[in-house]
Design a protein around this motif. Structure first.
Motif, PDB file in Angstrom:
ATOM      1  N   SER A  66     -16.974  -9.318  -8.824  1.00  0.00           N
ATOM      2  CA  SER A  66     -15.885  -9.970  -9.556  1.00  0.00           C
ATOM      3  C   SER A  66     -16.341 -10.720 -10.799  1.00  0.00           C
ATOM      4  CB  SER A  66     -15.147 -10.949  -8.643  1.00  0.00           C
ATOM      5  OG  SER A  66     -15.959 -12.081  -8.365  1.00  0.00           O
ATOM      6  N   LEU A  91     -11.397  -8.969  -2.505  1.00  0.00           N
ATOM      7  CA  LEU A  91     -11.408  -8.567  -3.898  1.00  0.00           C
ATOM      8  C   LEU A  91     -10.481  -7.373  -4.059  1.00  0.00           C
ATOM      9  CD1 LEU A  91     -14.493  -9.536  -3.085  1.00  0.00           C
ATOM     10  CD2 LEU A  91     -14.819  -9.083  -5.498  1.00  0.00           C
ATOM     11  N   ASP A  92      -9.661  -7.413  -5.079  1.00  0.00           N
ATOM     12  CA  ASP A  92      -8.764  -6.302  -5.381  1.00  0.00           C
ATOM     13  C   ASP A  92      -9.203  -5.666  -6.684  1.00  0.00           C
ATOM     14  OD1 ASP A  92      -7.238  -6.833  -3.145  1.00  0.00           O
ATOM     15  OD2 ASP A  92      -5.597  -7.782  -4.241  1.00  0.00           O
ATOM     16  N   ARG A  93      -9.051  -4.337  -6.755  1.00  0.00           N
ATOM     17  CA  ARG A  93      -9.360  -3.648  -8.001  1.00  0.00           C
ATOM     18  C   ARG A  93      -8.404  -4.145  -9.081  1.00  0.00           C
ATOM     19  NH1 ARG A  93     -12.776   0.773  -7.080  1.00  0.00           N
ATOM     20  NH2 ARG A  93     -12.877   1.323  -4.882  1.00  0.00           N
ATOM     21  N   TRP A 142     -13.030  -5.974 -10.683  1.00  0.00           N
ATOM     22  CA  TRP A 142     -12.566  -6.552  -9.433  1.00  0.00           C
ATOM     23  C   TRP A 142     -12.125  -7.982  -9.654  1.00  0.00           C
ATOM     24  CZ3 TRP A 142     -12.304  -3.700  -5.003  1.00  0.00           C
ATOM     25  CH2 TRP A 142     -12.927  -2.457  -5.035  1.00  0.00           C
TER      26      TRP A 142
END
Length: 73
Positions: free
Chosen positions: A29, A45-47, A52
């Motif tokens: 991130s 964590l999200d794309r 990220w």
């Protein structure tokens, strides 16, 4: 972690201990702030675009108060 994240397009679960989890979260991130890492805490964590985004930073809402107080930084 970056190699695995690049290889798979769908959800990916990585499990580790305090330092390794914080390293993965920071590495993917780029987050440089405080990362409270209690026992059994969750980092999500999200794309986001080409990278990220850290959306859960040491979440312990699923734990009792006594365990959540045990933190590593």
């Amino acid at each position: 972690a970056r190699s695995l994240a690049d290889r798979y397009a769908g959800p990916l679960l990585l499990v580790g201990h305090a330092v390794s989890v914080m390293g993965i979260a920071r590495g993917l991130s780029g987050f440089e702030g405080d990362m409270p890492c209690a026992v059994a805490s969750i980092f999500r964590l999200d794309r986001a675009d080409a990278g990220w985004k850290l959306v859960a930073n040491g979440d312990t809402s699923h734990l009792g108060e006594a365990i959540a107080a045990t933190r590593f930084h």
